[in-house]
Enzyme design. Sequence first.
Site, PDB file in Angstrom:
ATOM      1  N   ARG A   1       1.096  -1.410   0.006  1.00 35.51           N
ATOM      2  CA  ARG A   1      -0.135  -0.154   0.129  1.00 35.51           C
ATOM      3  C   ARG A   1       1.247   1.553   0.233  1.00 35.51           C
ATOM      4  O   ARG A   1       1.614   1.959  -1.249  1.00 35.51           O
ATOM      5  CB  ARG A   1      -0.805  -0.296   1.381  1.00 35.51           C
ATOM      6  CG  ARG A   1      -2.099   1.198   0.912  1.00 35.51           C
ATOM      7  CD  ARG A   1      -2.205   2.389   1.420  1.00 35.51           C
ATOM      8  NE  ARG A   1      -1.341   2.628   2.509  1.00 35.51           N
ATOM      9  CZ  ARG A   1      -0.747   3.828   3.087  1.00 35.51           C
ATOM     10  NH1 ARG A   1      -1.347   4.806   2.635  1.00 35.51           N
ATOM     11  NH2 ARG A   1      -0.228   3.884   4.428  1.00 35.51           N
TER      12      ARG A   1
ATOM     13  N   CYS B   1       8.884   9.675  -2.324  1.00 35.60           N
ATOM     14  CA  CYS B   1       8.541   9.797  -3.401  1.00 35.60           C
ATOM     15  C   CYS B   1       9.130  10.495  -4.613  1.00 35.60           C
ATOM     16  O   CYS B   1      10.058  10.263  -4.221  1.00 35.60           O
ATOM     17  CB  CYS B   1       8.749  11.676  -2.699  1.00 35.60           C
ATOM     18  SG  CYS B   1       7.536  12.600  -3.912  1.00 35.60           S
TER      19      CYS B   1
END
Lengths: 303, 303
Positions: free
Chosen positions: A16, A240
């Site tokens: 996730r 990120c």
Amino acid sequence: MTVLPAEVSIREVCLRDGLQLEDPLPTAAKLELLAAIVATGVREIEATAFVSPTKVPALADAAELSEHLRAFDTVEFSALVASPNGARRALAAGFGSIEYVVSAADAHSRANVGRSTTEATEAIADIVAIAHDAGAAVEVIIATAWDCPFDGPTNPQRSVDIAAAATELGADRIAIADTIGTATPVRVTELVDRVRPVIADLPLGAHFHNTRGAGLACAYAAVAAGVTRLDASVGGLGGCPFAPGATGNIATEDLVYLLRDCGVRTGVDLPATIAAAAVAQRLVGHELPSALLRAGDRLTSTA
Amino acid sequence: MTVLPAEVSIREVCLRDGLQLEDPLPTAAKLELLAAIVATGVREIEATAFVSPTKVPALADAAELSEHLRAFDTVEFSALVASPNGARRALAAGFGSIEYVVSAADAHSRANVGRSTTEATEAIADIVAIAHDAGAAVEVIIATAWDCPFDGPTNPQRSVDIAAAATELGADRIAIADTIGTATPVRVTELVDRVRPVIADLPLGAHFHNTRGAGLACAYAAVAAGVTRLDASVGGLGGCPFAPGATGNIATEDLVYLLRDCGVRTGVDLPATIAAAAVAQRLVGHELPSALLRAGDRLTSTA
């Protein structure tokens, strides 16, 4: 003197949090990664999120992926949700455990889910009712518990208030999350010490990113303060993509190494976790920030 | 409850431990890096080592570099040595402070300096006599204090014995070093707790590598156990060139971030340290493992 718990539960969040900002992996690739993760012996896996597929295309296959989870019956799977509707979708897909996120910082809450912290906290009641009706458990994860990317430092009382409200509203577990990887050990200890008294006997978890190098130091401080549940991601996946090299979640194998060496049981096998990290790195196709994936275990005996 | 010291001294070791396994930098490049490091406000810098130039070609310019240090009069410079002869060379080059390394593990001691731990410990007497005659201070650094790459775990009593002997033989400071980056917080606390009682009131330092991700966690545990001196390297420079991506010393900027956030004074400026890390990265020409170099400081206020 620091007294550590005898055992800490690790929840694997690679599928996730680890994958959510990556280019979408085919479901079959996720299942290959999942098999490697299950082989580590970890007992809890956050498998996906039921959120907007346009906002998080990497998790758009949540329902399809869910159909394959029944094959792994040694594991408790959970899914992350951000709304009552997401909770209904997760339950319909068969999940017996959901994580509901409330951002302690208003600016992050509005940016993330278009609601204030107060509104998101009030929704806990609906989420709990929906989940409990289906026999499922709810963990409330308090995001931006230490800092917000827009608001700066989060007043700790905001996290304490959410934790107290979640307890009052029937949540089964609480977790505090360092969403942007800025926490440090003393602030971790302080927040854990403030949250624990307001959550009765609910289990308390913590979620750290290693963005500023202090992820394991925070995990250690959290465990020393009585946290018995930690999220981690094999390979440290979760950075990120718009900040190359910035690390994501704390790497499961680095955490397992540290806890094992500190005499804390996790039930997670270190070589298998390093192997799963290698699978994750191959599937996403870029170098992951895990330390153990490069350095390996230490020589623990000369026998 | 964890009580941290109000202040911790950071010794910058980028120019020695950081560079020692890199392709040799020209002395002029080292001076550029040195100027950036001095601008961080750090008060102690390990500038070089007086060891075999054939074994460590990156530090072969030790004497030449030393001639330039007098220009930086806000800093206490030191040099690492491995023998009485090295100590004489360091003192002749003008150093007022030397670090003498003793490996607690026999196998590492023999591989590193061709002597047993006992022989290396006995030499402390000569080193101290030579240094004190010249008005210089001696720190004894206990290498492989937790683990040896050849012998596995080091019996903690070996480090305790060296610390006691060094104290008896007149050393001015003691440090314990995690040479191969395998230490973890509980073992750090345990060793600090055992070493402190045998070193009278000598200052105790610690030296960590981040090879297995636990470097800052170890530094935090050391400081919480009463260590008031820490080595660090801007950029986290110091990884082995034969293990790409394996991180080296804990990054000074990551350490400064953590300590500042924990309310511990260092006197070291964070933005200037990140800038020095960028200089180091440019000069060595490859990516460094520092977290702050990529992620930057956190938003500490919204004012």
